[in-house]
Write a protein that holds these residues in place. Structure first.
Motif, PDB file in Angstrom:
ATOM      1  N   LEU A   1       0.852  -1.183   0.000  1.00 45.89           N
ATOM      2  CA  LEU A   1       0.000   0.000   0.000  1.00 45.89           C
ATOM      3  C   LEU A   1       0.891   1.237   0.000  1.00 45.89           C
ATOM      4  CD1 LEU A   1      -2.842   1.300   0.326  1.00 45.89           C
ATOM      5  CD2 LEU A   1      -2.431   1.233   2.800  1.00 45.89           C
ATOM      6  N   LYS A   2       0.752   2.043  -1.049  1.00 46.91           N
ATOM      7  CA  LYS A   2       1.568   3.247  -1.143  1.00 46.91           C
ATOM      8  C   LYS A   2       0.819   4.414  -0.515  1.00 46.91           C
ATOM      9  CE  LYS A   2       3.888   5.974  -4.735  1.00 46.91           C
ATOM     10  NZ  LYS A   2       5.333   5.824  -4.825  1.00 46.91           N
ATOM     11  N   VAL A   3       1.412   4.977   0.509  1.00 41.36           N
ATOM     12  CA  VAL A   3       0.792   6.122   1.176  1.00 41.36           C
ATOM     13  C   VAL A   3       1.792   7.282   1.284  1.00 41.36           C
ATOM     14  CG1 VAL A   3      -1.081   4.952   2.425  1.00 41.36           C
ATOM     15  CG2 VAL A   3       1.221   4.958   3.391  1.00 41.36           C
ATOM     16  N   ASP A   4       2.487   7.488   0.180  1.00 39.64           N
ATOM     17  CA  ASP A   4       3.476   8.568   0.093  1.00 39.64           C
ATOM     18  C   ASP A   4       2.846   9.951   0.224  1.00 39.64           C
ATOM     19  OD1 ASP A   4       5.287   6.622  -0.382  1.00 39.64           O
ATOM     20  OD2 ASP A   4       6.152   7.554  -2.173  1.00 39.64           O
ATOM     21  N   ALA A   5       1.541  10.031   0.015  1.00 44.09           N
ATOM     22  CA  ALA A   5       0.873  11.335   0.010  1.00 44.09           C
ATOM     23  C   ALA A   5       0.737  11.928   1.406  1.00 44.09           C
ATOM     24  CB  ALA A   5      -0.507  11.209  -0.633  1.00 44.09           C
ATOM     25  N   PHE A   6       0.740  11.051   2.459  1.00 48.38           N
ATOM     26  CA  PHE A   6       0.533  11.614   3.796  1.00 48.38           C
ATOM     27  C   PHE A   6       1.386  10.973   4.888  1.00 48.38           C
ATOM     28  CE2 PHE A   6      -2.716   8.344   3.135  1.00 48.38           C
ATOM     29  CZ  PHE A   6      -2.602   7.570   4.290  1.00 48.38           C
ATOM     30  N   LEU A   7       2.125   9.887   4.567  1.00 48.47           N
ATOM     31  CA  LEU A   7       2.853   9.195   5.636  1.00 48.47           C
ATOM     32  C   LEU A   7       4.311   8.869   5.297  1.00 48.47           C
ATOM     33  CD1 LEU A   7       2.779   7.753   8.425  1.00 48.47           C
ATOM     34  CD2 LEU A   7       1.717   5.792   7.302  1.00 48.47           C
ATOM     35  N   ASN A   8       4.562   8.339   4.114  1.00 49.85           N
ATOM     36  CA  ASN A   8       5.900   7.820   3.821  1.00 49.85           C
ATOM     37  C   ASN A   8       6.808   8.738   3.000  1.00 49.85           C
ATOM     38  OD1 ASN A   8       4.514   4.528   3.672  1.00 49.85           O
ATOM     39  ND2 ASN A   8       5.818   5.353   5.273  1.00 49.85           N
ATOM     40  N   HIS A   9       6.273   9.875   2.592  1.00 47.66           N
ATOM     41  CA  HIS A   9       7.131  10.819   1.857  1.00 47.66           C
ATOM     42  C   HIS A   9       6.663  12.237   2.183  1.00 47.66           C
ATOM     43  CE1 HIS A   9       9.984  12.265  -0.958  1.00 47.66           C
ATOM     44  NE2 HIS A   9       9.161  12.455  -1.960  1.00 47.66           N
ATOM     45  N   GLN A  10       5.557  12.655   1.602  1.00 49.50           N
ATOM     46  CA  GLN A  10       4.886  13.851   2.102  1.00 49.50           C
ATOM     47  C   GLN A  10       4.187  13.440   3.400  1.00 49.50           C
ATOM     48  OE1 GLN A  10       2.626  17.144  -0.191  1.00 49.50           O
ATOM     49  NE2 GLN A  10       1.168  15.464   0.021  1.00 49.50           N
ATOM     50  N   VAL A  11       4.247  14.323   4.388  1.00 47.83           N
ATOM     51  CA  VAL A  11       3.629  14.007   5.681  1.00 47.83           C
ATOM     52  C   VAL A  11       2.524  15.016   5.976  1.00 47.83           C
ATOM     53  CG1 VAL A  11       4.031  13.863   8.171  1.00 47.83           C
ATOM     54  CG2 VAL A  11       5.715  12.919   6.587  1.00 47.83           C
ATOM     55  N   ASP A  12       1.387  14.514   6.436  1.00 42.87           N
ATOM     56  CA  ASP A  12       0.259  15.359   6.810  1.00 42.87           C
ATOM     57  C   ASP A  12       0.316  15.602   8.330  1.00 42.87           C
ATOM     58  OD1 ASP A  12      -2.237  16.286   7.675  1.00 42.87           O
ATOM     59  OD2 ASP A  12      -3.305  15.233   6.073  1.00 42.87           O
ATOM     60  N   PRO A  13       0.785  16.762   8.732  1.00 43.87           N
ATOM     61  CA  PRO A  13       1.003  17.006  10.169  1.00 43.87           C
ATOM     62  C   PRO A  13      -0.285  16.963  11.000  1.00 43.87           C
ATOM     63  CG  PRO A  13       2.124  18.656   8.849  1.00 43.87           C
ATOM     64  CD  PRO A  13       1.212  17.916   7.917  1.00 43.87           C
ATOM     65  N   GLN A  14      -1.395  17.475  10.459  1.00 46.72           N
ATOM     66  CA  GLN A  14      -2.671  17.425  11.189  1.00 46.72           C
ATOM     67  C   GLN A  14      -3.079  15.984  11.461  1.00 46.72           C
ATOM     68  OE1 GLN A  14      -4.545  19.357  12.849  1.00 46.72           O
ATOM     69  NE2 GLN A  14      -3.483  21.215  12.260  1.00 46.72           N
ATOM     70  N   LEU A  15      -2.960  15.163  10.425  1.00 42.99           N
ATOM     71  CA  LEU A  15      -3.308  13.749  10.583  1.00 42.99           C
ATOM     72  C   LEU A  15      -2.372  13.090  11.596  1.00 42.99           C
ATOM     73  CD1 LEU A  15      -4.911  11.205   9.696  1.00 42.99           C
ATOM     74  CD2 LEU A  15      -3.194  10.892   7.900  1.00 42.99           C
ATOM     75  N   MET A  16      -1.068  13.418  11.510  1.00 49.04           N
ATOM     76  CA  MET A  16      -0.099  12.831  12.455  1.00 49.04           C
ATOM     77  C   MET A  16      -0.432  13.238  13.889  1.00 49.04           C
ATOM     78  SD  MET A  16       1.769  10.894  10.764  1.00 49.04           S
ATOM     79  CE  MET A  16       0.985  10.726   9.168  1.00 49.04           C
ATOM     80  N   LEU A  17      -0.864  14.490  14.056  1.00 51.14           N
ATOM     81  CA  LEU A  17      -1.239  14.958  15.390  1.00 51.14           C
ATOM     82  C   LEU A  17      -2.433  14.150  15.918  1.00 51.14           C
ATOM     83  CD1 LEU A  17      -0.923  16.972  17.720  1.00 51.14           C
ATOM     84  CD2 LEU A  17      -2.424  18.539  16.480  1.00 51.14           C
ATOM     85  N   HIS A  18      -3.412  13.942  15.069  1.00 55.02           N
ATOM     86  CA  HIS A  18      -4.598  13.184  15.488  1.00 55.02           C
ATOM     87  C   HIS A  18      -4.240  11.727  15.790  1.00 55.02           C
ATOM     88  CE1 HIS A  18      -6.983  16.411  13.095  1.00 55.02           C
ATOM     89  NE2 HIS A  18      -6.624  16.843  14.297  1.00 55.02           N
ATOM     90  N   ILE A  19      -3.293  11.197  15.033  1.00 59.04           N
ATOM     91  CA  ILE A  19      -2.795   9.835  15.291  1.00 59.04           C
ATOM     92  C   ILE A  19      -2.108   9.801  16.668  1.00 59.04           C
ATOM     93  CG2 ILE A  19      -0.920   8.268  14.571  1.00 59.04           C
ATOM     94  CD1 ILE A  19      -1.874   8.849  11.629  1.00 59.04           C
ATOM     95  N   GLY A  20      -1.302  10.804  16.930  1.00 59.93           N
ATOM     96  CA  GLY A  20      -0.624  10.882  18.230  1.00 59.93           C
ATOM     97  C   GLY A  20      -1.626  10.975  19.376  1.00 59.93           C
TER      98      GLY A  20
END
Ligand code: G4P
Ligand code: NA
Ligand code: NA
Length: 191
Positions: free
Chosen positions: A20-39
């Motif tokens: 599963l390629k998720v370079d758009a928000f996790l493995n290359h470009q990172v979505d900080p809002q999403l990462m915050l919610h994950i945290g």
């Protein structure tokens, strides 16, 4: 986690070999809002466990791990990957085989940042065969620290990692669980 599943549906693509390629928000470009919610989600799931440190492995585990550390007000250690087999006296090390990349990396954590009284939470972007988490567990074992569990962003539930860890009594909390990537389609586990 609804928001994460929506992101996967919108931006995830399936590559040959059940990747599963998720370079758009996790493995290359990172979505900080999403990462915050994950945290925030991991902080909620692992609250009141007496955790003292977050551990992950470079590089893609760092973004969700840092956000978890921010929310829990704890330091974050990312195990370093080395291709070289040079031994270092001041490091705990473990060999991690990647089935996806067919390479072995030696991961290491400096003794300087490990306390005998630590209780760690492991965070990673993907859980597939479980080799990265196994490597961290090996290091935790060498260091004699306690393990609260593993917080995983995307679990590939059709691969053996999650099941094996749970069988060993390790608590695994995955925010998205993928049942199948067959026919280029992402199918989530139905609970
Ligand atoms: P494992 O740790 O669960 O055993 O993973 P495995 O050996 O199967 O995979 C090796 C690398 O590939 C790991 O990243 C893992 O996160 C990643 N990976 C596994 N399945 C997928 C997938 O479907 N999609 C994506 N995007 N990655 C996957 P790594 O080598 O540690 O690299 P990184 O953290 O520097 O990105
Ligand atoms: Na990773
Ligand atoms: Na990765």
């Amino acid at each position: 986690m609804k928001e994460l599943e929506e992101k996967i549906k919108e931006y995830g693509t399936v590559l040959p070999g059940n990747i599963l390629k998720v370079d758009a928000f996790l493995n290359h470009q990172v979505d900080p809002q999403l990462m915050l919610h994950i945290g925030q989600e991991f902080a909620k799931l692992f609250a009141n466990e007496g955790i003292t440190k977050i551990w992950t492995v470079e590089s893609s585990g760092i973004a969700p791990a840092v956000m978890t550390g921010l929310e829990m007000n704890l330091p974050v250690i990312f195990a370093r990957k080395h291709k070289s087999l040079t031994l270092n006296q001041n490091m705990y090390t473990a060999d991690v085989y990647s089935y996806t990349k067919k390479t072995t990396n030696r991961i290491s954590v400096s003794k300087k940042y490990v306390d005998a009284n630590d209780k760690i939470l492991m965070i990673d972007d993907f859980l597939a065969n479980g080799q990265a988490v196994e490597g961290l567990l090996e290091i935790a074992d060498q260091a004699g620290v306690q393990v609260a569990g593993a917080g995983i962003v995307i679990e590939k539930s059709f691969q053996p990692g999650a099941g094996e860890l749970k069988e060993r009594g390790i608590r695994v909390e995955s925010l998205a669980r993928i049942q199948s990537l067959s026919d280029n389609k992402v199918e989530f586990v139905k609970d």
